[in-house]
Design a protein around this motif. Structure first.
Motif, PDB file in Angstrom:
ATOM      1  N   ASN A  70       3.442   1.727  -1.779  1.00 61.78           N
ATOM      2  CA  ASN A  70       4.085   1.921  -3.073  1.00 61.78           C
ATOM      3  C   ASN A  70       3.374   3.002  -3.865  1.00 61.78           C
ATOM      4  OD1 ASN A  70       5.944  -0.061  -2.545  1.00 61.78           O
ATOM      5  ND2 ASN A  70       4.895  -1.640  -3.740  1.00 61.78           N
ATOM      6  N   ALA A  72      -2.839  -2.422  -8.567  1.00 58.44           N
ATOM      7  CA  ALA A  72      -2.727  -1.084  -7.974  1.00 58.44           C
ATOM      8  C   ALA A  72      -2.060  -1.202  -6.605  1.00 58.44           C
ATOM      9  CB  ALA A  72      -4.109  -0.461  -7.840  1.00 58.44           C
ATOM     10  N   PRO A  73      -1.463  -0.103  -6.115  1.00 52.62           N
ATOM     11  CA  PRO A  73      -0.904  -0.134  -4.758  1.00 52.62           C
ATOM     12  C   PRO A  73      -1.970  -0.569  -3.752  1.00 52.62           C
ATOM     13  CG  PRO A  73      -0.285   1.893  -5.862  1.00 52.62           C
ATOM     14  CD  PRO A  73      -1.265   1.207  -6.757  1.00 52.62           C
ATOM     15  N   GLY A  74      -1.574  -1.406  -2.803  1.00 51.11           N
ATOM     16  CA  GLY A  74      -2.534  -1.869  -1.808  1.00 51.11           C
ATOM     17  C   GLY A  74      -3.438  -2.970  -2.318  1.00 51.11           C
ATOM     18  N   HIS A  75      -3.068  -3.616  -3.428  1.00 50.04           N
ATOM     19  CA  HIS A  75      -3.880  -4.694  -3.969  1.00 50.04           C
ATOM     20  C   HIS A  75      -3.054  -5.949  -4.203  1.00 50.04           C
ATOM     21  CE1 HIS A  75      -7.939  -3.067  -4.871  1.00 50.04           C
ATOM     22  NE2 HIS A  75      -7.316  -1.987  -4.455  1.00 50.04           N
ATOM     23  N   PRO A 107       0.808  -1.240   0.000  1.00 47.55           N
ATOM     24  CA  PRO A 107       0.000   0.000   0.000  1.00 47.55           C
ATOM     25  C   PRO A 107       0.833   1.278   0.000  1.00 47.55           C
ATOM     26  CG  PRO A 107      -0.618  -1.432   1.854  1.00 47.55           C
ATOM     27  CD  PRO A 107       0.499  -2.114   1.140  1.00 47.55           C
TER      28      PRO A 107
END
Lengths: 485, 254
Positions: A123, A147-150, A121
Motif C-alpha cells: 500500500n 504505516a504500510p507494512g505494519h 506492505p
C-alpha cells in the motif's frame, strides 16, 4: 488502580523518552504502550476468546448466540486496489478488507474487542480506523495509525448497542473516505436482535472522479469535485449494479428482511427508500428508537439505519436514494428480488390494459430511406448508451420489468423513429405501452448530448438486441430538435 | 535536456564505480544548489507563522541509488543487512536485496536495478549514509520547499494504487529547481516527526492548532492532497521503519 496505571505509564514514558533522547534524539513510547497492553490484557484474562466472523457486502455475519460478553478479536487488512466503479470505469479504491464498503463486523454489547489493523506492505498510504462504536479519543484513530507494512492493535469495550459506521481518519481524511474507506460495525444489544429470515448489508457512498458519470477508463480522484460536493457517482456497495441481475439480494414471499444500511459519505445524506415496500420498523439512525411504518428514512453521512420489513408480495423491489437523480443518473440502485406466488389480496398486478386514444404528440417527420448503419457509428453509440442509458434500460436493453421499459425488441421504440428521437431529446413523463405492458416512469431529457451523439445512440439501440432499423442521422435529430423549439 | 540526463546517469555510474572519495570530491556537481527563498509550507511548524525563510542549500539532484548504498555498506560493515541491530531497523532492512553485498537481480521491468533508488532503509541508516558523505538529511521544510509542486499531472503518484517501482535516476524531467525524481516515492527527512506528532489527524486542536491536519482549515492549500498525504505518511513513521516506498536523498549546507 487507575492512578497506579497512570503513574506506571508516566514513569515508563519518562524512562523511554530519556533513553530515546539519549540515543536518537527521538522519543519512543513503545514501551509505555506495551505496559498498558499488559494491564488491559490481565483484565480480559477470564473472558472467552473468539475471532469475529467478517463478511463482505451484501452479506452479514450470523447473529450472536452468546448471552455473556467475550473478548472478540477483529483483524482487518487495508487494501488499496483498482476496481470497477461501473462497467468499463475503473477507480483506485482504498478499502478495509478489499471491498467497498469494508467487512461487516458484528459484536455484542459489553464485548471487549481486540482490534488489529494491518496495512499491506504494497500500500502507498498510512491508514487508521475510527469506529463510531468506540468510546475513546478518535474512536481508535490515533491508536491505529499504521504505516504500510505494519500492524497496530487496540482494545475497546462495546458500551453502546447500535449500528455504527467505521472509517479511515488518516489525512487527508475526506480523500480516504471518498476512496471507499468505510464500513459498518453492529453492536447487538445484550438481549439480542429479534431473529429475522434475511439480513443484508448496504452502504451508500459518493465518489468524485475527473470524468463524468460513465466516462470510461481509469478515473482519478478529483479533489475540487469533492470540495464542491458534486459527486460524479453515488453508489450502493461501491459500484453501479452492485446489487442487480445475478447479484440482486433475494427473499421469499412471507419472509422478514432486515437491511443494515450505512452511509459512508463523504458528503451526501441519503434518503433511503425501497420502491414498493414500506419499512415496518426503522431503528432510526441505527440507534434504539424504533419507528414504525416508514416510507423513506434519512441516513446521515457517517451514520446508519436498520430497516425491517416483511415481504408480502413477490417481484423486484428497488433500493434507491430518493434524492432521485442520484438513482437515475449516478448509480444508487439495488434490487431485492422476492420469489413466490402472487398475493392478489395485497397487490393484483395490472388489471386492465386498454389502448388510450389521444391526439398525436408529435407530427411525423419525413424519414430517409433505410441504410445499414456503419460500424463506427454503432460503436460510438454503444459507448454513449452504456454511459447515459444503461443504468435504467440495462446494458442488454432489457430494461427492468415494471419500472424501466425495454428497448430490446421494443414495439414502441421501433414503431416511430421521430417519436424516439423526440423522447431522447425531451425526456418522457407518464404512461406508455411497450410490448403490451404499461410503464409509468420519468426519463430525463438527454440535453447534454449533441445531434451526432444522439444519432449514434439511437442508431445503436435501433440495431441491437434483435432490433433492426435504419440509421438515425444527425440531420434527423436536428430536425426534431428544431421542431420542439 | 537529454544530454543533461545522460550526464547525470554517467556520473552516477562513475561515482558508483570509483567509490566514495571521488563522490565526496564531486559532490556539489551532482547536487543542486537550491536558492534561498520564502516558503509557505502546507502545515506550519510554528504556531502563528505562515511564511518561512529558507536558506540556500545543496540537495542531491536525485535519490540515493542502490549502487551508491552498496558502496556504503561495503565500507561500513555495520550497516550491512546481517549486521544492523534491531534497534536501528525494524526487520525489513534492504529486504529486496539478495544478500549483504548483492543487489536484486534485473527483471523485465527493472533492467538496471543498481540505478534504482534504494528503499527499505531506516532513518538511522539514511542518516548514517549522509554522514559518511559529509552530508546530512534535508530538513522537512527544505524538502518541501525544493520539491514544491502544484501540477496535478506530476502529483498523480499519490492518488494511484500501489507503490510502483522505485524511481530510476534522472529518467523523468527535473522540477523548476532542477531536482529529479520527486513525487514517485516517499523520502526520509531529518525531522520527519515534527508534524502531527499525535498521529491522530484530527486531534491537533488540543496539541497544536497549526497542525490540525484533518481540518484543512489550518492547511495552506486545501487542494494540495499530495502534501496532506506526505505529512500523514511522515507522521506514521518511526525511525526504525524500513518501507518499500521510502528512500532518501542527502543535503548539505553551503
Amino acid at each position: 488502580m487507575r492512578k497506579h496505571i497512570h503513574s506506571k505509564i508516566f514513569g515508563s514514558l519518562l524512562l523511554t523518552t530519556a533513553l530515546g533522547t539519549g540515543l536518537l534524539g527521538i522519543p519512543n513510547t513503545a514501551q509505555a504502550q506495551e505496559t498498558s497492553y499488559q494491564l488491559a490484557n490481565a483484565a480480559l484474562a477470564n473472558l472467552p476468546v473468539e475471532n469475529a466472523i467478517l463478511t463482505t457486502p451484501p452479506m452479514v455475519p450470523p447473529a450472536i448466540k452468546r448471552k455473556t460478553p467475550a473478548k472478540v478479536i477483529v483483524e482487518l487488512e487495508v487494501q488499496e486496489f483498482i476496481g470497477n466503479l461501473a462497467d468499463g470505469v475503473q477507480y483506485n479504491f482504498w478499502s478495509f478488507g478489499g471491498s467497498v464498503p469494508g467487512k461487516f463486523i458484528r459484536v455484542r454489547e459489553g464485548d471487549r474487542v481486540e482490534f488489529h489493523l494491518k496495512n499491506h506492505p504494497d500500500n502507498k498510504s498510512p491508514h487508521n480506523i475510527d469506529l463510531h462504536a468506540v468510546t475513546g479519543p478518535g474512536g481508535g484513530a490515533k491508536a491505529t495509525m499504521t504505516a504500510p507494512g505494519h500492524e497496530t492493535q487496540f482494545t475497546f469495550q462495546a458500551l453502546n448497542p447500535g449500528l455504527y459506521i467505521y472509517h479511515c481518519a488518516a489525512p487527508p481524511v475526506p480523500m480516504h473516505i471518498a476512496n471507499g474507506m468505510y464500513g459498518l460495525i453492529l453492536v447487538e444489544p445484550k438481549e439480542g436482535l429479534k431473529p429475522v429470515d434475511k439480513e443484508y448489508y448496504v452502504v451508500q457512498g459518493d465518489f468524485y472522479t475527473k470524468g463524468n458519470f460513465g466516462e470510461p477508463g481509469l478515473q482519478p480522484f478529483d479533489m475540487q469535485r469533492g470540495i464542491d460536493e458534486h459527486p460524479s457517482y453515488v453508489l450502493f456497495n461501491g459500484s453501479v449494479g452492485s446489487m442487480v441481475g445475478e447479484k440482486a439480494i433475494t427473499a421469499k414471499k412471507g419472509e422478514t428482511v432486515r437491511l443494515f444500511v450505512g452511509n459512508g459519505g463523504p458528503n451526501l445524506i441519503s434518503s433511503f427508500h425501497v420502491i414498493g415496500e414500506i419499512f415496518d420498523l426503522v431503528y432510526t439512525e441505527g440507534g434504539s428508537l424504533a419507528n414504525k411504518n416508514v416510507q423513506t428514512t434519512l441516513v446521515p453521512a457517517g451514520g446508519s439505519a436498520i430497516v425491517e420489513f416483511k415481504v408480502d408480495v413477490p417481484g423486484n423491489f428497488i433500493l434507491v436514494d430518493h434524492s432521485i437523480f442520484r438513482t437515475f443518473n449516478k448509480g444508487t440502485l439495488g434490487i431485492l428480488n422476492v420469489s413466490g406466488d402472487a398475493q392478489a389480496d395485497v397487490f393484483t398486478g395490472q388489471q386492465s390494459d386498454k389502448v388510450y386514444q389521444a391526439q398525436p404528440m408529435h407530427k411525423p417527420v419525413a424519414t430517409t430511406p433505410a441504410t445499414p448503419p456503419d460500424q463506427k457509428l454503432m460503436e460510438t453509440g454503444k459507448n454513449l448508451f452504456v454511459a447515459n442509458c444503461s443504468a435504467c434500460h440495462q446494458t442488454d436493453g432489457a430494461g427492468m420489468p415494471g419500472v424501466f421499459p425495454p428497448l430490446a425488441k421494443s414495439d414502441y421504440l421501433m414503431a416511430d423513429k421521430a417519436r424516439s428521437i423526440g423522447i431522447a431529446l425531451k425526456g418522457h413523463s407518464g404512461q406508455l405501452l411497450v410490448n403490451g405492458k404499461t410503464y409509468d416512469g420519468v426519463m430525463p431529457a438527454m440535453t447534454h448530448l449533441n445531434d451526432d451523439q444522439l444519432a449514434s445512440i439511437l442508431t445503436y439501440i435501433r440495431n441491437s438486441w434483435g432490433n433492426k432499423g435504419d440509421a438515425v442521422t444527425p440531420a434527423e435529430v436536428k430536425a426534431v430538435r428544431a421542431q420542439q423549439k | 535536456m537529454f544530454r543533461q540526463v545522460n550526464r547525470l546517469v554517467f556520473q552516477a555510474v562513475l561515482i558508483g564505480g570509483l567509490g566514495l572519495l571521488l563522490q565526496a570530491a564531486q559532490a556539489p556537481v551532482e547536487m543542486v544548489k537550491v536558492p534561498a527563498g520564502v516558503f509557505t509550507p502546507q502545515f506550519s511548524p510554528r504556531p502563528g507563522q505562515k511564511d518561512f525563510q529558507v536558506k540556500s542549500f545543496w540537495l542531491d539532484a536525485r535519490p540515493v541509488n542502490r549502487a551508491e548504498f552498496l558502496e556504503f555498506v561495503r565500507k561500513y560493515p555495520q550497516w550491512r543487512r546481517s549486521q544492523v541491530p534491531p534497534l536501528f531497523q525494524e526487520g525489513n532492512y534492504l529486504a529486496d536485496w539478495q544478500g549483504d553485498l548483492s543487489l536484486p537481480l534485473p527483471s523485465q521491468e527493472v533492467k538496471q536495478p543498481e540505478l534504482q533508488a534504494v528503499t527499505g532503509v531506516s532513518w538511522m541508516a539514511a542518516r548514517a549514509y549522509c554522514d559518511a558523505q559529509k552530508k546530512r538529511l534535508p530538513k522537512l521544510l527544505e524538502w518541501e520547499y525544493a520539491a514544491d509542486e502544484t501540477d496535478p499531472e506530476k502529483l498523480s503518484w499519490y492518488s494511484l494504487v500501489g507503490i510502483g517501482i522505485p524511481v530510476q535516476a534522472g529518467v523523468a524531467a527535473p522540477n523548476q529547481k532542477g531536482i529529479y525524481d520527486l513525487h514517485h516515492m516517499y523520502e526520509w527527512v531529518d525531522d520527519f516527526n515534527q508534524v502531527i506528532m499525535t498521529n491522530d489527524s484530527r486531534e491537533g486542536a488540543e496539541k497544536d492548532n497549526q497542525l490540525f491536519c484533518g481540518n484543512s482549515g489550518s492547511a495552506t492549500d486545501r487542494m494540495n492532497y499530495a502534501a496532506f498525504t506526505r505529512y500523514a505518511f511522515w507522521s506514521s513513521l518511526h525511525p526504525s521503519y524500513t518501507l518499500k516506498n521510502l528512500g532518501f536523498r542527502c543535503a548539505r549546507d553551503l
